[in-house]
Every structure is written in structure tokens, then in C-alpha cells.
Design an enzyme around this catalytic site. Sequence first.
Site, PDB file in Angstrom:
ATOM      1  N   GLN A  85      21.195 -40.201 -10.755  1.00 52.77           N
ATOM      2  CA  GLN A  85      22.401 -40.961 -10.442  1.00 52.77           C
ATOM      3  C   GLN A  85      23.634 -40.398 -11.149  1.00 52.77           C
ATOM      4  O   GLN A  85      23.523 -39.632 -12.108  1.00 52.77           O
ATOM      5  CB  GLN A  85      22.193 -42.436 -10.808  1.00 52.77           C
ATOM      6  CG  GLN A  85      21.125 -43.091  -9.942  1.00 52.77           C
ATOM      7  CD  GLN A  85      21.088 -44.598 -10.089  1.00 52.77           C
ATOM      8  OE1 GLN A  85      20.193 -45.145 -10.709  1.00 52.77           O
ATOM      9  NE2 GLN A  85      22.053 -45.274  -9.503  1.00 52.77           N
ATOM     10  N   HIS A  86      24.802 -40.800 -10.653  1.00 50.79           N
ATOM     11  CA  HIS A  86      26.114 -40.518 -11.247  1.00 50.79           C
ATOM     12  C   HIS A  86      26.628 -39.098 -11.052  1.00 50.79           C
ATOM     13  O   HIS A  86      27.827 -38.866 -11.164  1.00 50.79           O
ATOM     14  CB  HIS A  86      26.130 -40.801 -12.758  1.00 50.79           C
ATOM     15  CG  HIS A  86      25.705 -42.157 -13.174  1.00 50.79           C
ATOM     16  ND1 HIS A  86      26.268 -43.311 -12.674  1.00 50.79           N
ATOM     17  CD2 HIS A  86      24.755 -42.560 -14.062  1.00 50.79           C
ATOM     18  CE1 HIS A  86      25.698 -44.350 -13.242  1.00 50.79           C
ATOM     19  NE2 HIS A  86      24.780 -43.931 -14.079  1.00 50.79           N
ATOM     20  N   ASP A 245      17.670 -42.457  -8.585  1.00 48.95           N
ATOM     21  CA  ASP A 245      16.323 -42.410  -9.152  1.00 48.95           C
ATOM     22  C   ASP A 245      15.821 -43.773  -9.611  1.00 48.95           C
ATOM     23  O   ASP A 245      14.636 -44.107  -9.415  1.00 48.95           O
ATOM     24  CB  ASP A 245      16.227 -41.385 -10.278  1.00 48.95           C
ATOM     25  CG  ASP A 245      17.316 -41.510 -11.331  1.00 48.95           C
ATOM     26  OD1 ASP A 245      18.123 -42.468 -11.278  1.00 48.95           O
ATOM     27  OD2 ASP A 245      17.375 -40.638 -12.219  1.00 48.95           O
TER      28      ASP A 245
END
Length: 479
Positions: A85-86, A245
Site C-alpha cells: 500500500q501507499h 496487501d
Amino acid sequence: MTTASPAPADSQPPGDEVLVAGIDSSTQSTKVVLVRASDGTVVAEASAPHPNGTEVDPKYWWKALQTAGAGLLERAAAIGVGGQQHGMVLLDDQGEVVRPALLWNDLRSSPQGHQVVEHLGGPQATADAIGSVPAGSFTVTKLRWVFENEPENAARVAAVGLPHDWVTWKLAGGHEAGVGLTTDHGDASGTGFYSPSKRDWLPELAAWALGRPADQAPALPRLVEPGGVAGRTPSGTLLSAGTGDNPAAALGLGLEPGDVVVSIGTSGTAYCVSDEPSADPLGMVVGFADATGNYLPLACTINAARILSTTEELLGVDHDEFSRLALSAPAGANGLVLLPYLDGERTPNRPEATGVLKGLTSATTRADYARAAVEGLLCSLADAVDALGVTARRVLLIGGAVKSEAVRRIAPAIFGVDVQVPPPAEYVALGAARQAAWALSGAAEPPVWAAAQTETYSAPATPEVLERYRVLRDATVGW
């Protein structure tokens, strides 16, 4: 292999045993699992590594997928992608990557998190708007960093995506196929320019982050609803929405209300399923959406498995000897306490912090040090669980570090409840595969797959250990 291709007729299983594939494009590697859509049984799996570092050219994710997916993706009727993520993926108007992707664990943009909060009107207003008070891991802070430090790159940005978005896009044929980026609500909720309460993008915030007027926002991925279809590969294989995830792992584990997952890998996370969005103005809890239409409040630590590996290197021992040492010391490590913020920390938000060891004496042993490392890791994660504000019915312990016997046996003492350890499995990839099976079925709910058999660990609670840890934590706020 650059796209999934039609499989030979004899490569498919007999009868109705349709296969689906799940991909986990993580920080360290790409994992692919091929499973039966009917019950989630793993038929085959493979992996390939990614380069080290906190910024990576996405082409290496694609190269790893070509290696790990060879001979597997061709056999799948549907594919789902889970991803770290991110991470910030910037594309120009020709679909080319503008600069290497800044990953979640690249904290150079921590100062820009304060700018986001100021721009949105303070911590509570920020949490209300985007579900979280963003730390340097969030995509919006990375966009702002690029604007301030690489204006020539910021000017080239035509579209912004996340790692799983980009991998799904490449599977669909990418720029050459004339398709756009897609994503799901779970991964979108980790960007910082999405509203979990409204379940929609905030394009004006992405525009501000890149220093642009609100009407000149970059293209953001099309949001695909839970269970929906993102597209198809050039050969016709269905692509599900994919997700981040953590939402993928929750889907793979079949989380229910009252379950709290503690994952100990490169990062540490604690999360649970909720039917209400969260908005924590303290920034301890991020207000993610999940992959099913609910929410996934989550607290994350930067330091996790590395705490153990660093201590093992310092002590000159392997994993098994480390566990033996840690379990040979008494609870509380004879007064030795480790605050394990080795590389800065996110929960609590201390990006410049370093580790602190308290209680070291001439009587301290190697076993005490090993025990303090395990307790420090678990106390840090207990802070993350506490931040969620839920009473855990059970704690599920997953991640690479759970292979440590010391972690498994000490965890229930720190958390104060029994801990259940599912068998080792690629739960992110399994969750992505379950989502693929869901999209393939067209059903209203994801398929029901048998829950993994867990092993339960119990131990007398040691609240005094957690209390000593928290005293040290609070005393070092300004360090």
C-alpha cells in the site's frame, strides 16, 4: 511472458475445477498462487525477488511477475493482484513511469504530512476528510514532496497510481492497449486523497499536492466496486479489482468481527474488520476501507521483523538459537527494556526516533537481550492493537517473524489473550485469488473457502512488562 495467454486445453483441471491466480506484489518480492476457485486449494505457487530500497522502478515488479507467473497465470480463468500500500507510481501522458516509485517505507516526505494536515484544517478535519492523519508513508505526502523537490517531474505527471494498480494495468495491456488505471476502495483509502466516508476520490487534494489548481488534477484510477471486474488481459483472462496487501490478507484469512490480526513482516500491522469508517485525529489508526465494502481500521509500525534480525546479528546467533535464548530468560528480561524504534516509527509517529535500551547492567545476559527484543517488538504491536479501540475476541498472528517460537510463546503474555497462529501461507496472494474467484462468479459475496486450522498459544499475562515498556515510550517522546 508479458500478458496471460490462452492455456492449452489439457492444462485445465478436469470437471468444474476452475483455477484462479492471486498475486502479492510486496516490498521484497512477487508471489503468485494458483488455486481452485471452488475451495481455495493451492495448486501451485512461485515467487521472484524485488530490488532492495525504498524507491524502485516499477519495471522490476513486472520482471518479477514474469518470472513468478510463468506457467501459472496462463492457467488461470481470473487474476487478482494484491500490492504494497501507499507506494507512489507516477505516469506521464505516454504511460511512461516519471520517476522510481516511492514506497510506503520511504519516509522522506514526513514533513509534508504536516502540510497536508494544515491544508485540511487540523488533525480532526483531516481525519474526517481522508480517514487518517497521514504520516510520510501516505501517497499524498509523497506527491507533495515531488512537487517541492522535483518540480520538473511533478509537471510531467498525468496519472497517479499505486503498485497494485500499475501491475493490474500492465496485465490489461497498459498504455498500448488504451486502458486506464483501475483500483479498489481498500487500496485507494491509503493514498490520502480518497474519502472512506464518501467512498470516492478527492481529486482536488491530489491537485494541491502537485501544486496545481483543483481543475488540473492528475488522472486517478477508476474505482472498481468489491467483487467487480477491472478488465481483462489481451487474451481475455478476467482481472478483478485487486487491493492493498492488508485488505487482501484480511480477505485471505476470512476475518470476522472480533478478530484482530497482528502481522509481523517488514512492517508490523494490527487491524480488524468494522462496518463503520474510523477517523482518529491522533493519527495512530488509519481509516482504510477493506476489499468487501466494509472498513479495516489499521495501525502500522515501521519496525517489526528487523528488530529480531538485528538482535540476532548483534548476538551472532541463528533464528533457533535466538528463540532458545529469549525463552530461557524470565518475563521482563531481568529489567531490560527495548524501545525498538530502530529506523524511526509510525505508530507512534516519530520518524526521527532511534532505539533505546534501558536497564542495562553488568549482570545483563545475552538471554536478557534476546528476551527484551521479543518483548519490545510485541509491546510495540500491543500499542498498535490498543490504538484500534476494540476488544479482541481472538488475535491471529501472521507474517514471517511468526516462525520464531519465542514470538509465538511470548505473544499471549504481552497481548493478554490467547493467540492463534494460522499455518504459514501467502495470505495476501490467497486474498487476491479469492477476490478473483469472486469477480469470476459474479456473486454478491466472496466465495466461502474453508478456514485454515490454527494453532493456539496461551501464557499467563504479564501486564507489568507492557507497563515498563510504556513508561519508557512516554519518557522518550522528545528524544
